[in-house]
Design an enzyme around this catalytic site. Structure first.
Site, PDB file in Angstrom:
ATOM      1  N   GLY A 118       0.832  -1.196   0.000  1.00 19.59           N
ATOM      2  CA  GLY A 118       0.000   0.000   0.000  1.00 19.59           C
ATOM      3  C   GLY A 118       0.861   1.236   0.000  1.00 19.59           C
ATOM      4  N   GLN A 138       3.000   9.922   1.494  1.00 18.87           N
ATOM      5  CA  GLN A 138       4.287   9.219   1.505  1.00 18.87           C
ATOM      6  C   GLN A 138       5.158   9.591   0.302  1.00 18.87           C
ATOM      7  OE1 GLN A 138       2.395   5.150   2.261  1.00 18.87           O
ATOM      8  NE2 GLN A 138       4.344   4.966   3.313  1.00 18.87           N
ATOM      9  N   CYS A 183       5.876  -0.582   6.896  1.00 15.66           N
ATOM     10  CA  CYS A 183       5.483   0.620   6.167  1.00 15.66           C
ATOM     11  C   CYS A 183       6.677   1.083   5.341  1.00 15.66           C
ATOM     12  CB  CYS A 183       5.073   1.701   7.168  1.00 15.66           C
ATOM     13  SG  CYS A 183       4.585   3.259   6.413  1.00 15.66           S
ATOM     14  N   LEU A 184       6.413   1.502   4.123  1.00 14.58           N
ATOM     15  CA  LEU A 184       7.509   1.949   3.256  1.00 14.58           C
ATOM     16  C   LEU A 184       8.189   3.201   3.811  1.00 14.58           C
ATOM     17  CD1 LEU A 184       5.931   1.328  -0.270  1.00 14.58           C
ATOM     18  CD2 LEU A 184       7.645  -0.054   0.918  1.00 14.58           C
ATOM     19  N   HIS A 235      -4.438   1.172   7.918  1.00 15.22           N
ATOM     20  CA  HIS A 235      -3.050   1.656   7.908  1.00 15.22           C
ATOM     21  C   HIS A 235      -2.889   2.775   6.875  1.00 15.22           C
ATOM     22  CE1 HIS A 235       1.498   0.943   7.856  1.00 15.22           C
ATOM     23  NE2 HIS A 235       1.282   1.721   6.807  1.00 15.22           N
ATOM     24  N   GLU A 236      -3.378   2.525   5.658  1.00 25.98           N
ATOM     25  CA  GLU A 236      -3.186   3.522   4.589  1.00 25.98           C
ATOM     26  C   GLU A 236      -3.968   4.802   4.881  1.00 25.98           C
ATOM     27  OE1 GLU A 236      -0.794   3.199   2.641  1.00 25.98           O
ATOM     28  OE2 GLU A 236      -0.477   1.105   3.152  1.00 25.98           O
ATOM     29  N   HIS A 250      -2.438   7.324   7.183  1.00 27.20           N
ATOM     30  CA  HIS A 250      -1.442   8.223   6.588  1.00 27.20           C
ATOM     31  C   HIS A 250      -2.075   9.565   6.200  1.00 27.20           C
ATOM     32  CE1 HIS A 250       2.258   5.903   6.285  1.00 27.20           C
ATOM     33  NE2 HIS A 250       1.625   4.870   5.780  1.00 27.20           N
TER      34      HIS A 250
END
Ligand code: NI
Length: 174
Positions: free
Chosen positions: A47, A52, A98-99, A140-141, A144
């Site tokens: 994701g 991000q 997470c990225l 989670h997404e 952000h």
């Protein structure tokens, strides 16, 4: 198409709430989404949210592969201006990465069942119920978009660390 630079934890863009997208069908929005998809696949990740990649817009993309963590695969999905409704008080702990926190992971509590709605890039609406890992990824997404990273949701920071070390110590249950 382009691979975009991913902001890491500590960058202010990840801590600020993102803005609503006025026109989801805007070609500039579609260009951003194409670049986000390319960036997520290259990373690789499950994701990615627009903040991000340094864009404060309410856009997330995700995919759920079929596997150990999820019975049902969810194809690549783009959510513009998503809204989540919690369907149960039940909370489930699960490991997340997470990225924006490369090589790290942690045990994060999430609502087990949610309903979400959003606008798709073609202007149509998406409405789904989700549970388990699918619900986790969406929560989670969407976090952000409100400036929330998963460590901020954790209840026990002793379960936060470098993936390689957690696997060695057997703290990675999934
Ligand atoms: Ni993330």
């Amino acid at each position: 198409m382009a691979i975009l630079k991913i902001a890491r934890m500590g960058h202010p863009i990840l801590m600020s709430p993102a803005h609503e997208v006025a026109d989801p069908t805007d070609p500039a929005v579609h260009q951003l989404i194409d670049d986000m998809v390319e960036t997520m696949i290259d990373a690789p990740g499950l994701g990615l949210a627009a903040p991000q990649v340094h864009v404060p817009a309410r856009i997330v993309i995700f995919r759920v592969p079929e596997g150990e963590r999820s019975k049902d695969a969810v194809p690549l999905t783009v959510l513009i201006n998503p809204v989540i409704e919690i369907l149960t008080d039940a909370i489930e702990d699960g490991v997340e990465g997470c990225l924006s926190l490369p090589k790290m992971s942690g045990m994060v509590p999430r609502h087990r069942r949610i309903y979400y709605r959003a606008t798709a890039p073609d202007g149509s609406s998406i409405e789904r119920e989700a549970e388990g890992f699918h619900a986790r990824v969406v929560q989670h997404e969407c976090d952000h978009l409100d400036g929330v990273l998963y460590p901020m949701r954790m209840r026990d920071l002793s379960l936060f660390g470098y993936e390689e070390e957690l696997v060695k110590e057997g703290c990675e249950p999934e």
